[in-house]
Structure formats: structure tokens, C-alpha cells
Write a protein that holds these residues in place. Structure first.
Motif, PDB file in Angstrom:
ATOM      1  N   LYS A 463       0.699  -1.221   0.034  1.00 47.34           N
ATOM      2  CA  LYS A 463       0.081   0.121  -0.132  1.00 47.34           C
ATOM      3  C   LYS A 463       1.003   1.397  -0.063  1.00 47.34           C
ATOM      4  O   LYS A 463       0.555   2.357  -0.467  1.00 47.34           O
ATOM      5  N   PRO A 466       3.331   2.306  -3.888  1.00 43.92           N
ATOM      6  CA  PRO A 466       2.615   3.151  -4.765  1.00 43.92           C
ATOM      7  C   PRO A 466       2.563   4.708  -4.368  1.00 43.92           C
ATOM      8  O   PRO A 466       2.792   5.286  -5.554  1.00 43.92           O
ATOM      9  N   ASP A 467       2.427   4.745  -3.288  1.00 46.44           N
ATOM     10  CA  ASP A 467       1.795   6.145  -2.869  1.00 46.44           C
ATOM     11  C   ASP A 467       3.387   7.110  -2.762  1.00 46.44           C
ATOM     12  O   ASP A 467       3.388   8.322  -3.221  1.00 46.44           O
ATOM     13  N   ARG A 470       4.014   7.833  -6.411  1.00 46.70           N
ATOM     14  CA  ARG A 470       3.199   9.069  -6.659  1.00 46.70           C
ATOM     15  C   ARG A 470       3.651  10.585  -6.125  1.00 46.70           C
ATOM     16  O   ARG A 470       3.709  11.429  -7.268  1.00 46.70           O
ATOM     17  N   TYR A 495       5.841  -1.580 -11.525  1.00 52.68           N
ATOM     18  CA  TYR A 495       5.081  -2.098 -12.759  1.00 52.68           C
ATOM     19  C   TYR A 495       4.963  -3.505 -12.845  1.00 52.68           C
ATOM     20  O   TYR A 495       4.143  -4.125 -13.287  1.00 52.68           O
ATOM     21  N   ASN A 498       2.796  -4.770  -9.424  1.00 52.39           N
ATOM     22  CA  ASN A 498       1.589  -4.137  -9.061  1.00 52.39           C
ATOM     23  C   ASN A 498       1.060  -3.156 -10.044  1.00 52.39           C
ATOM     24  O   ASN A 498       0.915  -1.905 -10.155  1.00 52.39           O
ATOM     25  N   SER A 499       1.216  -3.757 -11.354  1.00 50.29           N
ATOM     26  CA  SER A 499       0.898  -2.975 -12.973  1.00 50.29           C
ATOM     27  C   SER A 499      -0.533  -2.147 -12.806  1.00 50.29           C
ATOM     28  O   SER A 499      -0.817  -1.252 -13.287  1.00 50.29           O
ATOM     29  N   LYS A 500      -1.531  -2.677 -11.999  1.00 48.09           N
ATOM     30  CA  LYS A 500      -2.848  -2.134 -11.774  1.00 48.09           C
ATOM     31  C   LYS A 500      -2.847  -0.692 -11.546  1.00 48.09           C
ATOM     32  O   LYS A 500      -3.262   0.165 -11.834  1.00 48.09           O
ATOM     33  N   GLN A 501      -2.102  -0.318 -10.226  1.00 49.13           N
ATOM     34  CA  GLN A 501      -2.058   0.953  -9.545  1.00 49.13           C
ATOM     35  C   GLN A 501      -1.066   1.953 -10.249  1.00 49.13           C
ATOM     36  O   GLN A 501      -1.265   2.903 -10.152  1.00 49.13           O
ATOM     37  N   THR A 502       0.253   1.169 -10.763  1.00 49.32           N
ATOM     38  CA  THR A 502       0.925   1.959 -11.239  1.00 49.32           C
ATOM     39  C   THR A 502       1.526   1.991 -12.476  1.00 49.32           C
ATOM     40  O   THR A 502       2.443   2.648 -12.880  1.00 49.32           O
ATOM     41  N   LYS A 503       0.591   1.493 -13.322  1.00 49.44           N
ATOM     42  CA  LYS A 503       0.911   1.508 -14.894  1.00 49.44           C
ATOM     43  C   LYS A 503       1.168   2.918 -15.557  1.00 49.44           C
ATOM     44  O   LYS A 503       2.047   2.987 -16.002  1.00 49.44           O
TER      45      LYS A 503
END
Length: 634
Positions: A463, A466-467, A470, A495, A498-503
Motif C-alpha cells: 500500500k 505506490p504512494d 506518486r 510495474y 503491481n501494474s494495476k495501480q502503477t502502470k
């Protein structure tokens, strides 16, 4: 004043001129006026003129050559100081045309009755050799003659000439070895340093190693000298006790008193001799003397601490009883503090680690930022070397993350990163804590280390990672290059996991990197894009992206900076700089079989007791002149 007729005025003028030279002023303009006084009858004036000429003879060669006949006459002067000074000036005129004259003067001076003149001839040998190396063979003959000299005044200088001209001619030392060992205590201090250095090299070529495993010291066993029974089994022959060569023992015995010398260079020379030559159980006698040197000037402390740092890696036990001597004082300079820190880290073990860590806690609060950073590195080394305190050290370093000082925080982050690599499974909480502090940390190396940790263990903090990416996407353009590179790496790893969140984030960062001013970042961005984003051209490489980027990495080994310095002889410039200096001579390995020790035997020629005829007659006259002994009255 120099051209006046009064000796007193000339003398006063020369004192002033020599005073000017001592202050570093240029007095070369007075050369013609000074050189006229070289033939003066006044001894004091003559000495000062020679002091001046030694200084300027090389610069004013033409004028000095005009007076060469005067110098040659002075070589026959009844005063030994004038003879020596004349030779010194002659060897300072560095003109190839006078090499034969210098050679003749050196040979004559080497046979002089005065040891002071013979010493000066040894100094002149080195000057002549640097001027004309072709004279080497003739100079070696003079060195061989001077090595036989029994005067302590000459010994140091001739060994220096030997080291300069022909250090490989060990055969010249054989016959003089025992004499040099016995003279050593009475030689002047700088002569002692040179002789000890030369004898260290000599001993490593002539004696067998006293460090053999299982070596039994059986020096007094007479049986070994006579027992040569061929019936002994081969196994027994191999296990025979180590017998130290008497000459090897002589060297160790005669250098030991010099550990009490007031000259720090002499003490350091003896310490390195014992380190390289003595049996391991005897080396510890140098410890107290080296610790004593730490009360000296900071320049001396620096060199001594460097040597102790190298020694303490191999033999902790030597310096452990003196651990308090290496505690840092507030008045120490930074380079002294870091060396003491290095030694304390080397001495750390299960028994004393709690004391050392308490000491380190104080050092971390130091106002000296470089030293505080070095202390954090030291804590990290202690944590990796002693597993019992790893968790304690980690918790201590995490507490330092809330320190107000950026340097301390940055260094703590870098060390925590290295420690987490050794056991990452237990420490996801620490990684989360570092992520919270990320916004407040501004030092590039620390930010880069946190980003690397996020990327390496992104599956443990799914969790948070990815933040963090960002936030980095917002500030990417204003970050330092090292931080940008780690941001690109973090984006690539996320990528893949966790490609869903970070693509989209990853594509955005790769686009920013594509047009960055730094070509390293542009290059890395293109490489990462080709590696992780599948396309028709790079299909083969894309399969291995996860294995390349998320491969398990070996934990870094935190080692001492002095770990490999023992390849250089202790106490040398090469050891201090950790690079091979010009003129450095390596110590050879111990020979497997000792060379013939009889080469060091010297035939003792008994002096003839017969008195010369003149002595005999004067002795008989004295005898007859004595009053008759009166017989006692019965």
C-alpha cells in the motif's frame, strides 16, 4: 662587511647571512663575496662559509667550480670539521665533470681517521650515485668498506647509503649483521630507524617463519644440534620443534630496549619489526609502547593509530586491555577521532560490545558532523559482526531517524538499508517508518536509499510503495540524479509487481526521464522501457524482466577500511597512503628452508701483544726511574 680586512666583521656578516638562510630568505647574490672567504684561517668563519656553500653550490655551479682547488686543499685540513664540510660542498656541486674528483674524495674520506668524516663520505655516496648512477660498482666497494666500520657514528649513514645504492646486495650485510645488531643501541636515533628497517628486510630472507602452526619453541634443546639418527621416521622429522636461529633471536633481543626510546620513529620501527618478525606470542610487548605514543602530537598520533588499526584487525587481544586509550576526546581532530572509532570497532566483541555501544551513543551527539556520520557506520559494522546486538543497533538507528540533524538521519538511513538486507523478513515496520519520514529527509543519498528499499521490498509494503512513487512523480524534475535513477528503478519494480495501480504512473515517470538533461537518466529510462513494456521487438528480453530487476541480492559486507592495508609493511608511507609509494621495497615471504647461517660467522683475529720498540724503550725507562722499594725492617 664580507670584503673588509677584519675577521670579526666577516664573522658577524656570515652569522647574519646564515640567519637569513635559516629564515628562508634568498642570499644567493652574496655568493661571490662569500666564496672569497673560503680560504680564511679563522675556523669559525670557515665553518659558516661552508654552511652557506652547501646551500648554494648547486645554484651557483660556475662560481663554485672556480673555488674547487680550495675545497680539494681543505680535504687535507687538520680540522676534521673542515675536511667534512669541504667534502659536503664538493658533493653539493652537481656537475658531471667533477665526478672523478668527487669519487677520489669519497674514497679518501672513507679511510679517514675521523668517524665524522667517514660519516660525511657515506652521505656523499648517495649524492654521487644520484648524479652519476654509472659509478655504482665503485661506490659499492666504498660501502662494503664502510660497513665494516666499528664506529656507531658511521653505521646509520652507511646503511642509508646501502639502501639507496644497492638494497638488493644482501651479501654485503652477512658479515656485518651481528655487529649492526650489537651497535644498534648506541647509534643515533635516525640511524636506528634506517638500520631496523634494513634488518627487517634482511631477516625475512634469511630466517624461517616463527609463525608456523603448532610450532614449539625449543631454543635451548641441545639434543637437536647433535641428534642426527637416520632411524627416525619421516613423520617425526616433520613434527620436529621450531628452533629459532640465534641470529634471529639476537635481533629481537637487541631491538627490545629501543621500545623505551624518546624518538617516536624508533619505537614505531621496533614495533613493525616485532610485528613482521617475532613469534606471535611475543608481539604483544610492543603494545604499551605504541599506546604511550598516543600522548604525543596529533601528527604522530595519526600515524600510530593507522598502524594500530591494521594490527587490531588481525590481533584484537593485543589492544583490548588498553581500550580506554582509544576513547575519543573532545579536543581530538576529526581524522584522529575517526581512526580511534575504527580501532574501537575492530576491538568490539560479545564481552565489551555494551561498553562500546554506550560510548558510541555519546559520539552520535557530537557537533562534528563527519564524526557523527562515521559513528553511525561503526554501529552498523558492530551490528553485522556481532549478531547478539543486531536488533539493539537497528532500534537505536531507527530512533536516530527523528534526529534534527540531516547528516545523522541520512547516514542512519544508509546503514539501516544495509542492515535490512541481511534480514529483511522481520523489518517491514521499519520500512514503513522510513516511508513516513521520507518527505522530511532532503539528503539525496538518504532519499535514494529509502526508494531502493521500497522497490526491493515492495511486496511487503504493497500500500505504501505506490504512494511514495506518486509523490516522486510530482517532484521528479527537481530531484538529484541519484534520486531520479532510484525513482525509475522503483517505477519499474512496481510495474512488474503491481501494474494495476502503477502502470500510468510508471509511463509518466519514464516520459519525464526520456527528456531529462542527464544522459545517464535518459539511457536508463530507455533501457527500462524496453525491458518491462512488452512489444514485438523485445519479446525475448521481456520474459526475464522480473528475474533481472527483482533478483535476490547478496547482503553488503561492512568491512574495515584497513582490511587490506597489511599487504604493505607497517610504518611505511605506502601503508599510510594505502598505495605503493615510489621506492617502496616489499617484504619477501619467509624462506621454506633457512639459508646457510655460517655466512654470518666472522673470523676473530687475535691482536698481537708485542709492544712496538719505541713503546718498549719508554716503558723500560719508566721502570728504571721508579724509586727502589725499601725492605721492611725485621
Amino acid at each position: 662587511m664580507l670584503e673588509s680586512n677584519k675577521e670579526s666583521l666577516k664573522l658577524e656578516a656570515m652569522k647574519r647571512v646564515v640567519g637569513l638562510i635559516a629564515k628562508g630568505k634568498n642570499a644567493s647574490e652574496l655568493f661571490p663575496a662569500v666564496v672569497k672567504n673560503v680560504a680564511s684561517k679563522n675556523i669559525e668563519l670557515k665553518k659558516l662559509v661552508y654552511v652557506y656553500l652547501v646551500r648554494y653550490a648547486e645554484e651557483q655551479q660556475d662560481l663554485a667550480l672556480l673555488s674547487i682547488s680550495t675545497f680539494q686543499r681543505a680535504l687535507k685540513d687538520p680540522n676534521q670539521f673542515i675536511r667534512a664540510s669541504a667534502l659536503r660542498v664538493l658533493s653539493s656541486i652537481r656537475v658531471p665533470i667533477i665526478v672523478p674528483i668527487m669519487m677520489l674524495a669519497i674514497k679518501e674520506a672513507a679511510a679517514d681517521l675521523s668517524p665524522y668524516v667517514r660519516k660525511t663520505s657515506a652521505h656523499a655516496i648517495q649524492k654521487l650515485f644520484s648524479l652519476d648512477p654509472d659509478q655504482k660498482e665503485q661506490l659499492i666497494e666504498v660501502i662494503e668498506k664502510l660497513l665494516k666500520d666499528k664506529s656507531t657514528l658511521v653505521a646509520g649513514s652507511v646503511v642509508m647509503a646501502f639502501e639507496e645504492v644497492c638494497p638488493d646486495r644482501i651479501d654485503l650485510i652477512h658479515k656485518n649483521y651481528r655487529k649492526l645488531c650489537n651497535l644498534l643501541v648506541d647509534v643515533e636515533e635516525w640511524g636506528q630507524v634506517v638500520i631496523i628497517s634494513m634488518l627487517t628486510r634482511y631477516a625475512r630472507t634469511q630466517f624461517t617463519s616463527p609463525w608456523k602452526e603448532g610450532a614449539v619453541f625449543d631454543e635451548n634443546n641441545e639434543k637437536t644440534f647433535y641428534d642426527s639418527d637416520s632411524e627416525e621416521k619421516k613423520g617425526q622429522i616433520e613434527a620436529k620443534p621450531y628452533i629459532m636461529d640465534p641470529d634471529h633471536r639476537l635481533l629481537l633481543r637487541n631491538t627490545k630496549p629501543l621500545l623505551q626510546s624518546r624518538n617516536t620513529a624508533v619505537v614505531m620501527s621496533v614495533a613493525q619489526l616485532y610485528w613482521h618478525l617475532a613469534p606471535k606470542h611475543e608481539v604483544s610487548i610492543v603494545t604499551k609502547s605504541l599506546v604511550r605514543l598516543l600522548r604525543s602530537h596529533r601528527e604522530v598520533q595519526y600515524i600510530v593509530l593507522q598502524n594500530i588499526a591494521t594490527m587490531s584487525i588481525q590481533r584484537k587481544g593485543m589492544f583490548e586491555p588498553f581500550m580506554k586509550s582509544f576513547y575519543v576526546r573532545s579536543t581530538d581532530a576529526t581524522h584522529i577521532k575517526t581512526l580511534k572509532l575504527e580501532i574501537l570497532t575492530n576491538l568490539a566483541n560479545e564481552a565489551n560490545i555494551s561498553t562500546i555501544l554506550r560510548e558510541f551513543q555519546t559520539y552520535v551527539k557530537s557537533q562534528d558532523k563527519a564524526f557523527a556520520a562515521a559513528t553511525i557506520q561503526a554501529i552498523g559494522r558492530c551490528a553485522t559482526n556481532i549478531s547478539e546486538v543486531t536488533d539493539t543497533c537497528l532500534n537505536g538507528l531507527v530512533l536516530l531517524l527523528s534526529n534534527r540533524d540531516e547528516t545523522v538521519v541520512a547516514e542512519s538511513v544508509v546503514v539501516i538499508k544495509k542492515l535490512l538486507q541481511t534480514q529483511p523478513t522481520q523489518h517491514s515496520e521499519i520500512i514503513k517508518h522510513m516511508a513516513k519520514l521520507f518527505d522530511n529527509i532532503t539528503v539525496p543519498m538518504a532519499r535514494a536509499s529509502i526508494l531502493w528499499l521500497m522497490g526491493e521490498y515492495c511486496e511487503r509494503v504493497p500500500k505504501i510503495a505506490p504512494d511514495v512513487l506518486r509523490k516522486m512523480a510530482k517532484t521528479f524534475t527537481i530531484e538529484e540524479d541519484i534520486v531520479k535513477l532510484q525513482t525509475v528503478n522503483l517505477a519499474a519494480k512496481l510495474y512488474l509487481t503491481n501494474s494495476k495501480q502503477t502502470k500510468l504512473l510508471t509511463q509518466y515517470i519514464l516520459n519525464l526521464g526520456k527528456y531529462d538533461q542527464n544522459y545517464d537518466i535518459r539511457d536508463r529510462t530507455r533501457f527500462i522501457r524496453q525491458l518491462i513494456v512488452p512489444s514485438e521487438k523485445n519479446g525475448a528480453l521481456n520474459k526475464y524482466a522480473r528475474r533481472i530487476l527483482l533478483a535476490p541480492k547478496p547482503a553488503p559486507v561492512l568491512e574495515s577500511a584497513f582490511k587490506d592495508r597489511d599487504r604493505y609493511q607497517l610504518g611505511t608511507l605506502s601503508h599510510s597512503l594505502n598505495i605503493k609509494a615510489t621506492g617502496y621495497q616489499e617484504l619477501s615471504d619467509w624462506p621454506a628452508v633457512a639459508p646457510d647461517q655460517s655466512v654470518r660467522n666472522v673470523e676473530v683475529i687475535e691482536p698481537v701483544r708485542n709492544l712496538p720498540s719505541s713503546h718498549t724503550s719508554s716503558y723500560l725507562l719508566a721502570l728504571f726511574k721508579k724509586p727502589p722499594v725499601t725492605s721492611p725492617v725485621l
